[in-house]
Design an enzyme around this catalytic site. Structure first.
Site, short mmCIF file in Angstrom:
data_model
loop_
_atom_site.label_atom_id
_atom_site.label_comp_id
_atom_site.label_asym_id
_atom_site.label_seq_id
_atom_site.Cartn_x
_atom_site.Cartn_y
_atom_site.Cartn_z
N HIS A 7 0.83 -1.21 0.00
CA HIS A 7 0.00 0.00 0.00
C HIS A 7 0.86 1.25 0.00
O HIS A 7 2.06 1.20 0.31
CB HIS A 7 -0.97 0.05 1.18
CG HIS A 7 -0.32 0.04 2.54
ND1 HIS A 7 0.01 -1.12 3.21
CD2 HIS A 7 0.07 1.06 3.36
CE1 HIS A 7 0.55 -0.81 4.38
NE2 HIS A 7 0.63 0.50 4.48
N HIS A 79 3.87 7.14 3.81
CA HIS A 79 4.82 6.03 3.66
C HIS A 79 4.38 5.10 2.54
O HIS A 79 3.26 5.16 2.08
CB HIS A 79 5.01 5.26 4.98
CG HIS A 79 3.80 4.52 5.48
ND1 HIS A 79 2.90 5.07 6.36
CD2 HIS A 79 3.34 3.27 5.24
CE1 HIS A 79 1.95 4.20 6.64
NE2 HIS A 79 2.19 3.09 5.96
N GLU A 130 7.79 1.08 4.94
CA GLU A 130 7.28 0.01 5.79
C GLU A 130 7.50 -1.32 5.10
O GLU A 130 7.33 -1.43 3.88
CB GLU A 130 5.77 0.24 6.01
CG GLU A 130 5.10 -0.79 6.90
CD GLU A 130 3.60 -0.51 7.10
OE1 GLU A 130 3.00 0.23 6.29
OE2 GLU A 130 3.04 -1.06 8.06
CO CO Z 1 1.22 1.24 6.31
#
Ligand code: CO
Length: 134
Positions: A7, A79, A130
């Site tokens: 994502h 992020h 991430e």
């Molecule tokens: Co995230």
């Protein structure tokens, strides 16, 4: 090491306005808002054919995205998240190369119930990165 883009997270001040923009202007499929008090955010997922976009709105005091929104009052990309098969192996390999892992360096259970780690933006092109074990 990294696999699919899991994502892209966009921090927003106003979740309803963000949803309206993506739903109305872009015709996106958007989920209901989900408060995640343990992460200090309320989350909406935009489901795309090949990945997800997550809208993050601050929830409660000390939200981890509060400072970001102070610096970026219009919101912005917060992020990116890449999938890995083995998060501990990925962490150890990155640390051996000098990359900084945020927090205590141990994976935490993220917004999707899977182990995640965050890498310091200064080590990855100014972008908070991430890793999620899938
Ligand atoms: Co995230």
């Amino acid at each position: 090491m990294i696999g699919r883009l899991n994502h892209v997270a966009i921090a927003v001040r106003d979740l309803n306005a963000a949803v309206a923009t993506y739903r109305n202007a872009l015709g996106a499929k958007v989920t209901e808002a989900t408060p995640q008090p343990e992460h200090g955010v309320t989350v909406v997922f935009v489901e795309l054919p090949n990945t997800k976009i997550e809208f993050l709105e601050p929830l409660g005091e000390n939200s981890p995205i509060a400072k970001f929104l102070e610096r970026n009052p219009d919101g912005g990309i917060h992020h990116v998240c890449y999938e890995v098969d083995d998060i501990l192996a990925a962490r150890d390999q990155l640390k051996a190369q000098g990359a900084r892992v945020l927090g205590d360096g141990n994976p935490k259970i993220g917004a999707h119930g899977k182990p995640v780690l965050f890498l310091h933006p200064k080590d990855f092109l100014g972008t908070l990165t991430e890793l999620e074990q899938v």
